[in-house]
Every structure is written in structure tokens, then in C-alpha cells.
Design an enzyme around this catalytic site. Sequence first.
Site, short mmCIF file in Angstrom:
data_model
loop_
_atom_site.label_atom_id
_atom_site.label_comp_id
_atom_site.label_asym_id
_atom_site.label_seq_id
_atom_site.Cartn_x
_atom_site.Cartn_y
_atom_site.Cartn_z
N ASN A 119 -5.44 -4.65 8.39
CA ASN A 119 -5.80 -4.04 7.59
C ASN A 119 -5.51 -4.46 6.53
O ASN A 119 -5.24 -4.04 5.73
CB ASN A 119 -4.21 -3.61 8.13
N GLU A 156 -26.00 7.13 10.35
CA GLU A 156 -26.19 7.80 11.59
C GLU A 156 -26.26 8.89 11.97
O GLU A 156 -26.07 10.07 12.22
CB GLU A 156 -26.74 6.74 13.07
N LYS A 174 0.85 7.93 -0.26
CA LYS A 174 0.59 9.30 0.34
C LYS A 174 2.07 9.78 0.31
O LYS A 174 2.87 10.89 1.01
CB LYS A 174 1.04 7.86 1.61
N GLY A 211 1.04 -1.62 0.01
CA GLY A 211 0.25 0.22 -0.12
C GLY A 211 0.68 1.31 -0.01
O GLY A 211 1.25 1.02 -0.89
N LYS A 245 -12.59 7.85 6.91
CA LYS A 245 -12.90 9.09 6.42
C LYS A 245 -13.91 7.90 5.17
O LYS A 245 -14.63 8.71 4.54
CB LYS A 245 -11.71 9.31 5.47
N ASN A 278 -15.87 5.60 5.15
CA ASN A 278 -17.10 5.59 5.57
C ASN A 278 -18.38 7.00 5.25
O ASN A 278 -19.08 7.10 4.99
CB ASN A 278 -17.08 5.20 6.28
N ARG A 282 -10.55 8.06 16.73
CA ARG A 282 -11.16 7.20 17.42
C ARG A 282 -10.84 8.09 19.04
O ARG A 282 -9.11 8.03 19.20
CB ARG A 282 -10.31 6.06 17.60
N SER A 335 -9.93 5.76 10.17
CA SER A 335 -11.09 5.74 11.73
C SER A 335 -12.56 7.26 10.70
O SER A 335 -12.84 7.65 11.50
CB SER A 335 -10.22 6.74 12.01
N ARG A 373 -7.34 -4.64 2.55
CA ARG A 373 -8.53 -3.28 1.87
C ARG A 373 -8.42 -4.50 0.16
O ARG A 373 -8.09 -5.13 -0.08
CB ARG A 373 -6.78 -2.88 1.00
#
Length: 588
Positions: free
Chosen positions: A374, A502, A216, A208, A262, A264, A407, A260, A376
Amino acid sequence: MLALNETELNKNALRWIESIKKFTDPENVLVCDGSREEFAQIAGEMVRSGEFIELNKDHYPNSFIYRSDRTDVARSEERTFIAAPDSKMVGNLNNYMSLEQARDVWNRFFRNAYRGKTMYVIPYALGPLDSRFTDYGVEITDSKYVVLNLHYITRMGKQIMQKIPDRFVKGVHATGTLDPNSKYIIHLPWDKPEGVDADILSVNTNYGGNALLSKKCHALRIASVKARSEGWLAEHMLLLEVEDPRGRKIYITGAFPSASGKTNLSMINPPKHYADAGWKTRLLSDDISWMKIENGKLHATNPENGFFAVVPGTNHRTNRNAMLTLTKDTIFTNTGLTKTGEPWWEGLDPVDDQLYDWKGILRKPNGEPIAHPNSRFTSPLANYPFLSEKINDPDGVPVSAILFGGRRASLIPLVYEAFNWNHGVFMGATMGVEKTAASEGKVGELRRDPMAMRPFCGYNIADYFKHWIEVGQKLRYKPKIFYVNWFRRRADGSFIWPGFSENFRVIEWIIYRLDHNDNAVETPIGYIPEKINLEGLNLSTHDLEELFRIDREGWREEMRNIGEYFSHIGGIPEDLMREFEMEKRRLS
Ligand code: GTP
Ligand code: SPV
Ligand code: MN
């Protein structure tokens, strides 16, 4: 795939490629044209060699599982370096490397690194074509896995070749031995040592963010340095379009650390009662946003062209749109595999039968994860069912709200709003979050991850904070800044907030606050909602109190911790220190 003499690359690029070829001594050189035929040919080779497992074509057409080396399953922050003439340029949150050391790595690991192998040349663009946002790069690699991932996550190949300018970002990756102690991911944003003509070097890894150098390494670390000198922002942020019932479109970015939320949030579906009322959501970016000042506003675009996103936890209930995205033309990395040739991960319906875990071992689920935490999926943006019409707009979209968050099991409320831009920068700069599986190291430990950029800022983070303050000064229309925390837990460890779709209830409040001055309560840390729509949620009064409680003693402890963190960094800009002092005073 093209031979070197068949390409439309400019002389500079060709000369550079020749020089890398000479140094690495490959068997042959192929320039990627980005075609489906090229993808099929390389994927076929990988299936034959056992590197790829082809999935069940009825349910997952043109999709594959790749199992990485067991020691090479996440980004390696400890092995990621910024090389510079002076360590002050790099700062205390990055790993510094001298230019001489970078040259040593180059000579030690890259000389003849491609012997007996094919050298692939991947010309790519970050950003919509023909936009002032766009930056160009060429990654050279010996990894077929890298080539196929870049097919999906960048705009690459033939259409890009003749657009590559004289100056472009140069990345060289060699798979090497995968020895964890000899992994190096080195960035050279400024001067280069003699003999090393590259901006990014990556060796002894094939995972990755370590090896897909467009992501990155280029779109964040190298781009952040460029962004600072040119007056814009390269950020680890999702980018979401929300359409309200009146048809107005609002653009929101969010910086949450790796793993954390993003992806989603960028794929959120409004809950049914919101959808019925006419709210709509569309995706622009799930991981990285570049933002430039245009007519006094902050305009954002997605430099990428696809997803490299977390799999575990994804299902039709949590993220239906991701499920619709990953059912074709997808590369799965380190998921499990059923005996009928489908990928499997924690969060999908349980299977009672045996299945292959991420290491390829056939066994029953027994508490040990089947899919790597992790693991992917890589898919092209084009797979996504609800893209914004603005996805390829050369001007990007105007941003109205910036979210920070991570988190945090306690202390941080569900949502709160900054008093102003500088206070928002303070909130982002001091984000404390629990570590996740996206990088190597202990999961759950609290650490500061400023703007979710700790692993990705290519220069001294104190200068980066100053840059954020200065961008704010240049903006005539400043986005409002909010902090969100979906991850507050009860004493038994369960999440208080239901999360996922939600979260739209929080988005609704945020959008309300963009236009109105009411419906907020001032607290020492910022504004929290006076009313937020919680209808139909199964939350006890105690849960509710927890979600918005400001624990002053806990916050004073947080301030002490932030004080230590600031002195560790050093050189914190005055404007930020002033915010810190004011926050402490409000809490005393
Ligand atoms: P990177 O790709 O590493 O940058 O991660 P990301 O920030 O895009 O995180 P992602 O959306 O992939 O979420 C990571 C994990 O958090 C997944 O397992 C999700 O299921 C979970 N997650 C995301 N949003 C929520 C939420 O609102 N509540 C809870 N409880 N979990 C969430
Ligand atoms: C992250 O860790 O933030 C990712 C995954 O998006 S990787 O590309 O491996 O860095
Ligand atoms: Mn990320």
C-alpha cells in the site's frame, strides 16, 4: 507560516482555533500559508530530524521518502467510527460510536496532546475556487507529514484564508502514540457532544486516509451526509475526459474500491491505434468526485488538488502518465529506496544490487516486498501532463457514464450494462469485491463494497441507496451505468484481460452504447457487447468465452449471498428490492 494574529481568518475560525489551542496546549501555533518557502522549510526540518529522506535531485527534484510506523501503513476501517445520537443513523456497515464515547476519546487523547509541539492550522478548500461545488475546511494537526501532503492534495493556505466561511468543516488530528489499539478516526456529522467542537477527530495514527482529514474523512464521509441533505452525490470515483475523433468530449466516472484501478483508469492512454485515429484522454479526478444536478444533468468536479495514489505495479508500460507525474515535487510513503537515492517498488525494472526496503532495511529482493503493497505517492495535480481544461471549471463537467467495478477473479464479465438507472443502482449497491492492501485486514477476501463507498459513506447505507434512487428520479438526462471487471483470472492465477491501456477497448464500447441501441446482447444481468475490438490481443477462444460467460448457477449463488447481505443491512428501499426480485427471476 503565519502567526494567528497575522491571518485573514474570520472571527469564528479564530475563536475555534484558540479553543483547540487551549485544550491541546501546544508550544506554538502556526497557520499554513501554502507557499513553496513553507514547504521547503518544513521538508528541511523533516530531513534534519530523519523523518524525510531526500531523493536524488537529478531524477527526483524536491522529492522525499517518508517511512510510516510499521503498524500504521493503511487506513484502519476497524478504528473508524461515525458518532451519532442514534445508531440507526449510522447503519450496520459503519462502526457506530455514541456521542458520550466520542467525548471520552476527546478528553482522553486530545487534552494537552500538542504539549511541547507545534500546532499547525491548515485552511483548505475542496473544489474549484468560487464554485457552488466548493466546501471549506480547517485541519489542525501536529504532523508535518500531514501539512506537506495537504499542500499537494488540497487548495490551501493564504488564498483560502479569507474565503473560509463562518461554517466550515473542523478536523483535529493528533499523532499521539501510534498505539494501534488506541487509534480513533471519529466523524461527527450531526450533533456534537458538549465540549467537543469538531466534525472529525483522528488520533494515534499518521497514515493517509486516517490523518489527511480533507480526503476520505471530509470529502467523502462528512460530504456524503451533506450531499444527501442537499440532493447531490459525494463519491469515491475517478473522473475521466475522453475526446472522440470528431472532437466531442465525453465524461465518465468510475467507482472502484481502494487499490482497484481508479488512478490507473483516470490516467489511461489510448492504445496506439486509437491515438492514431484521434482519440484523446484527459484526467479530472483519480479518487473522488462530487456530482450535482444541473439543468437535469449530473455535473461532476474533483474536490481534491493532488494525488495520494498506489505505487506498486506502476511503470512506463502500465501507467506512463503516473511515471511522468511522480518524478518531481513528490512525497513517497513506504516505497523502497536504491543506494543511489531513487525510490523503488515492485513493477519497476529489477535491480540486482541491495536496496532499502520500506522499513529501511538494506537487503536483496527476496520475494518479500521491498515497497509496502500500500505504498503511495503524493503529487500535485499540476504535475500531471494531460489535465482536462475543465479541471478548475466552477460548473464541473456533465457525466454521461458511470462505471462500477472491482477485483473479481471469477463470475463477473469484463463489462456489462445496466438495463436502466435503478438496475444500475442495484449493480453498484451489490458490488462484491476482493479486499486489497489499501485497508488493514486480510487481502483477497470477498466482501460487498457498495459503490466502493463501504468504508466512506458517513451514514446508513440503506438511506444512501435510497438517495441514489432519488437522484435518478430528479435527473432528466441519466448517465448510463456499467459494471467492469479487469481482474478475471485463469486457473493458474494469471489475469485473462491485459488491462491498463487496453481497457480503452471497453471504454470505446461504452461510448458507442451511449449513442446507439445495437451491438449488445441481453443477458439476465444486463447487456454485454456483441462485438468489441479485440484485434491484436493475445486471447485464446477459451479466454474470450470466460470474459463474457454468464454462469447462471454462479449468479444464483451470488443472489443468495446478496439476499443475506441485504438482510444484514436492513431497510433496503423498495425500488432496490424490486430490482433484486427481477434479477432473481431473470436468472431462474
Ligand atoms: P485507491 O487510491 O486505493 O483508491 O486505489 P485505486 O482505485 O486508484 O487503484 P489504482 O489505480 O492505484 O490500482 C491499484 C493497483 O491495481 C495497482 O497496483 C495497479 O497496477 C493495479 N491495476 C490497475 N488497473 C489495472 C488493470 O487494468 N489490470 C490489472 N491487472 N491491474 C490493474
Ligand atoms: C483509499 O484507500 O481509497 C485511498 C487511500 O485512496 S487513503 O487515502 O489512505 O484512504
Ligand atoms: Mn481511494
